[in-house]
Design a protein around this motif. Sequence first.
Motif, PDB file in Angstrom:
ATOM      1  N   MET A  89       8.084   1.831   1.147  1.00  0.00           N
ATOM      2  CA  MET A  89       7.453   0.658   0.533  1.00  0.00           C
ATOM      3  C   MET A  89       8.307   0.116  -0.622  1.00  0.00           C
ATOM      4  SD  MET A  89       4.915   0.182   2.385  1.00  0.00           S
ATOM      5  CE  MET A  89       3.231  -0.225   2.103  1.00  0.00           C
ATOM      6  N   GLU A  90       8.952   1.008  -1.354  1.00  0.00           N
ATOM      7  CA  GLU A  90       9.828   0.585  -2.450  1.00  0.00           C
ATOM      8  C   GLU A  90      11.002  -0.236  -1.934  1.00  0.00           C
ATOM      9  OE1 GLU A  90      10.750   4.232  -4.491  1.00  0.00           O
ATOM     10  OE2 GLU A  90       8.745   4.344  -5.400  1.00  0.00           O
ATOM     11  N   CYS A  91      11.458   0.040  -0.723  1.00  0.00           N
ATOM     12  CA  CYS A  91      12.538  -0.764  -0.120  1.00  0.00           C
ATOM     13  C   CYS A  91      12.118  -2.222  -0.006  1.00  0.00           C
ATOM     14  CB  CYS A  91      12.901  -0.229   1.265  1.00  0.00           C
ATOM     15  SG  CYS A  91      13.741   1.358   1.289  1.00  0.00           S
ATOM     16  N   ILE A  92      10.863  -2.445   0.386  1.00  0.00           N
ATOM     17  CA  ILE A  92      10.353  -3.811   0.520  1.00  0.00           C
ATOM     18  C   ILE A  92      10.343  -4.480  -0.847  1.00  0.00           C
ATOM     19  CG2 ILE A  92       8.430  -5.265   1.263  1.00  0.00           C
ATOM     20  CD1 ILE A  92       7.587  -2.855   3.073  1.00  0.00           C
ATOM     21  N   HIS A  93       9.822  -3.796  -1.863  1.00  0.00           N
ATOM     22  CA  HIS A  93       9.804  -4.370  -3.219  1.00  0.00           C
ATOM     23  C   HIS A  93      11.211  -4.678  -3.709  1.00  0.00           C
ATOM     24  CE1 HIS A  93       5.673  -4.479  -4.548  1.00  0.00           C
ATOM     25  NE2 HIS A  93       5.457  -3.299  -4.005  1.00  0.00           N
ATOM     26  N   ALA A  94      12.156  -3.821  -3.405  1.00  0.00           N
ATOM     27  CA  ALA A  94      13.532  -4.033  -3.872  1.00  0.00           C
ATOM     28  C   ALA A  94      14.157  -5.269  -3.216  1.00  0.00           C
ATOM     29  CB  ALA A  94      14.378  -2.797  -3.578  1.00  0.00           C
ATOM     30  N   ASP A  95      13.902  -5.465  -1.925  1.00  0.00           N
ATOM     31  CA  ASP A  95      14.514  -6.585  -1.207  1.00  0.00           C
ATOM     32  C   ASP A  95      13.706  -7.876  -1.295  1.00  0.00           C
ATOM     33  OD1 ASP A  95      16.640  -4.992  -0.502  1.00  0.00           O
ATOM     34  OD2 ASP A  95      15.928  -4.600   1.531  1.00  0.00           O
ATOM     35  N   TYR A  96      12.442  -7.779  -1.670  1.00  0.00           N
ATOM     36  CA  TYR A  96      11.566  -8.951  -1.773  1.00  0.00           C
ATOM     37  C   TYR A  96      10.846  -8.934  -3.123  1.00  0.00           C
ATOM     38  CZ  TYR A  96      12.620  -9.329   3.131  1.00  0.00           C
ATOM     39  OH  TYR A  96      13.297  -9.443   4.325  1.00  0.00           O
ATOM     40  N   PRO A  97      11.618  -8.998  -4.209  1.00  0.00           N
ATOM     41  CA  PRO A  97      11.019  -8.886  -5.550  1.00  0.00           C
ATOM     42  C   PRO A  97      10.042 -10.029  -5.818  1.00  0.00           C
ATOM     43  CG  PRO A  97      13.294  -9.632  -5.712  1.00  0.00           C
ATOM     44  CD  PRO A  97      13.060  -9.274  -4.269  1.00  0.00           C
ATOM     45  N   GLY A  98       8.954  -9.665  -6.486  1.00  0.00           N
ATOM     46  CA  GLY A  98       7.967 -10.657  -6.866  1.00  0.00           C
ATOM     47  C   GLY A  98       6.983 -11.037  -5.776  1.00  0.00           C
ATOM     48  N   ARG A  99       7.211 -10.554  -4.565  1.00  0.00           N
ATOM     49  CA  ARG A  99       6.307 -10.870  -3.458  1.00  0.00           C
ATOM     50  C   ARG A  99       5.104  -9.951  -3.480  1.00  0.00           C
ATOM     51  NH1 ARG A  99       8.548 -12.681   1.397  1.00  0.00           N
ATOM     52  NH2 ARG A  99      10.359 -13.946   0.951  1.00  0.00           N
ATOM     53  N   THR A 100       3.957 -10.487  -3.104  1.00  0.00           N
ATOM     54  CA  THR A 100       2.782  -9.662  -2.890  1.00  0.00           C
ATOM     55  C   THR A 100       2.925  -9.014  -1.515  1.00  0.00           C
ATOM     56  OG1 THR A 100       1.409 -11.128  -4.227  1.00  0.00           O
ATOM     57  CG2 THR A 100       0.265  -9.662  -2.687  1.00  0.00           C
ATOM     58  N   ILE A 101       2.677  -7.720  -1.457  1.00  0.00           N
ATOM     59  CA  ILE A 101       2.796  -6.970  -0.205  1.00  0.00           C
ATOM     60  C   ILE A 101       1.411  -6.479   0.196  1.00  0.00           C
ATOM     61  CG2 ILE A 101       3.816  -4.958   0.918  1.00  0.00           C
ATOM     62  CD1 ILE A 101       6.134  -5.230  -1.136  1.00  0.00           C
ATOM     63  N   TYR A 102       1.037  -6.779   1.425  1.00  0.00           N
ATOM     64  CA  TYR A 102      -0.231  -6.324   1.985  1.00  0.00           C
ATOM     65  C   TYR A 102       0.046  -5.366   3.126  1.00  0.00           C
ATOM     66  CZ  TYR A 102      -2.470 -10.193  -0.491  1.00  0.00           C
ATOM     67  OH  TYR A 102      -2.924 -11.063  -1.460  1.00  0.00           O
ATOM     68  N   VAL A 103      -0.837  -4.389   3.290  1.00  0.00           N
ATOM     69  CA  VAL A 103      -0.721  -3.415   4.376  1.00  0.00           C
ATOM     70  C   VAL A 103      -1.872  -3.636   5.348  1.00  0.00           C
ATOM     71  CG1 VAL A 103      -0.772  -0.968   4.990  1.00  0.00           C
ATOM     72  CG2 VAL A 103       0.357  -1.701   2.889  1.00  0.00           C
ATOM     73  N   MET A 104      -1.556  -3.770   6.627  1.00  0.00           N
ATOM     74  CA  MET A 104      -2.575  -3.798   7.676  1.00  0.00           C
ATOM     75  C   MET A 104      -2.743  -2.355   8.123  1.00  0.00           C
ATOM     76  SD  MET A 104      -1.570  -7.304   9.624  1.00  0.00           S
ATOM     77  CE  MET A 104       0.213  -7.150   9.568  1.00  0.00           C
ATOM     78  N   SER A 105      -3.906  -1.780   7.839  1.00  0.00           N
ATOM     79  CA  SER A 105      -4.061  -0.330   7.949  1.00  0.00           C
ATOM     80  C   SER A 105      -5.203   0.099   8.845  1.00  0.00           C
ATOM     81  CB  SER A 105      -4.294   0.250   6.557  1.00  0.00           C
ATOM     82  OG  SER A 105      -4.677   1.596   6.645  1.00  0.00           O
ATOM     83  N   ASP A 106      -4.992   1.220   9.513  1.00  0.00           N
ATOM     84  CA  ASP A 106      -6.103   1.921  10.156  1.00  0.00           C
ATOM     85  C   ASP A 106      -6.194   3.348   9.618  1.00  0.00           C
ATOM     86  OD1 ASP A 106      -3.862   2.920  11.398  1.00  0.00           O
ATOM     87  OD2 ASP A 106      -4.546   2.569  13.433  1.00  0.00           O
ATOM     88  N   VAL A 107      -5.478   3.601   8.523  1.00  0.00           N
ATOM     89  CA  VAL A 107      -5.556   4.890   7.816  1.00  0.00           C
ATOM     90  C   VAL A 107      -5.755   4.610   6.319  1.00  0.00           C
ATOM     91  CG1 VAL A 107      -4.294   6.335   9.466  1.00  0.00           C
ATOM     92  CG2 VAL A 107      -3.016   5.006   7.784  1.00  0.00           C
ATOM     93  N   ASP A 108      -6.890   4.007   6.014  1.00  0.00           N
ATOM     94  CA  ASP A 108      -7.155   3.554   4.654  1.00  0.00           C
ATOM     95  C   ASP A 108      -7.056   4.657   3.611  1.00  0.00           C
ATOM     96  OD1 ASP A 108      -7.615   1.237   6.027  1.00  0.00           O
ATOM     97  OD2 ASP A 108      -9.687   1.003   5.390  1.00  0.00           O
ATOM     98  N   GLY A 109      -7.437   5.873   3.968  1.00  0.00           N
ATOM     99  CA  GLY A 109      -7.409   6.979   3.019  1.00  0.00           C
ATOM    100  C   GLY A 109      -6.031   7.209   2.425  1.00  0.00           C
ATOM    101  N   TYR A 110      -4.985   7.073   3.242  1.00  0.00           N
ATOM    102  CA  TYR A 110      -3.619   7.263   2.755  1.00  0.00           C
ATOM    103  C   TYR A 110      -3.303   6.231   1.663  1.00  0.00           C
ATOM    104  CZ  TYR A 110       1.412   6.920   2.378  1.00  0.00           C
ATOM    105  OH  TYR A 110       2.683   6.838   1.876  1.00  0.00           O
ATOM    106  N   TYR A 111      -3.612   4.971   1.944  1.00  0.00           N
ATOM    107  CA  TYR A 111      -3.256   3.905   1.003  1.00  0.00           C
ATOM    108  C   TYR A 111      -4.105   3.962  -0.266  1.00  0.00           C
ATOM    109  CZ  TYR A 111      -0.413   2.378   4.838  1.00  0.00           C
ATOM    110  OH  TYR A 111       0.526   2.338   5.830  1.00  0.00           O
ATOM    111  N   THR A 112      -5.350   4.357  -0.135  1.00  0.00           N
ATOM    112  CA  THR A 112      -6.199   4.546  -1.321  1.00  0.00           C
ATOM    113  C   THR A 112      -5.612   5.635  -2.202  1.00  0.00           C
ATOM    114  OG1 THR A 112      -8.141   3.849  -0.079  1.00  0.00           O
ATOM    115  CG2 THR A 112      -8.535   5.101  -2.095  1.00  0.00           C
ATOM    116  N   LYS A 113      -5.167   6.728  -1.573  1.00  0.00           N
ATOM    117  CA  LYS A 113      -4.554   7.838  -2.310  1.00  0.00           C
ATOM    118  C   LYS A 113      -3.287   7.390  -3.047  1.00  0.00           C
ATOM    119  CE  LYS A 113      -2.224  12.094  -1.186  1.00  0.00           C
ATOM    120  NZ  LYS A 113      -1.867  13.008  -0.115  1.00  0.00           N
ATOM    121  N   GLN A 114      -2.585   6.406  -2.488  1.00  0.00           N
ATOM    122  CA  GLN A 114      -1.374   5.885  -3.121  1.00  0.00           C
ATOM    123  C   GLN A 114      -1.685   4.965  -4.297  1.00  0.00           C
ATOM    124  OE1 GLN A 114       1.692   7.029  -2.264  1.00  0.00           O
ATOM    125  NE2 GLN A 114       0.477   8.328  -0.910  1.00  0.00           N
ATOM    126  N   GLY A 115      -2.978   4.634  -4.467  1.00  0.00           N
ATOM    127  CA  GLY A 115      -3.364   3.754  -5.564  1.00  0.00           C
ATOM    128  C   GLY A 115      -3.368   2.285  -5.186  1.00  0.00           C
TER     129      GLY A 115
END
Length: 134
Positions: A89-115
């Motif tokens: 995910m940090e790779c995306i932030h590095a190459d697309y600075p300032g962009r809002t990043i959304y995740v399309m998820s079917d494993v919500d628990g993982y992403y919640t744990k990531q904050g």
Amino acid sequence: METRKYRKTTDEEQVMEMISQEEGWTYSGESMSASYRKALESSITYVAYENGELCGYSRSLDDFGHYVYVCDLLVRPNHRGKGLGRKLMECIHADYPGRTIYVMSDVDGYYTKQGYQRAGSLFEVPDPAADNTI
């Protein structure tokens, strides 16, 4: 651990093999394999390797400069819990600075744990031509 942009010639077969081993992932099946290979190449795709072994990858879509949508994030089971998903995910932030990043998820628990914060819902729009109830 090396994370970098996807390269079709060196990464495609390893990504497809990794997907084929993951329960519930159907992209490597006969009906979807060719189109998914094209999607890997035309998407924002990153891979992570350790000692020459593909450990994980992510695939995202660019919304023409507005947002980035993460479609797929997969880490091999024996590499989970080491922060690899976060590095991808940090790779995306590095190459697309300032962009809002959304995740399309079917494993919500993982992403919640990531904050990560929930921002809406995802709905599937049925194909009216496929409606057999009439």
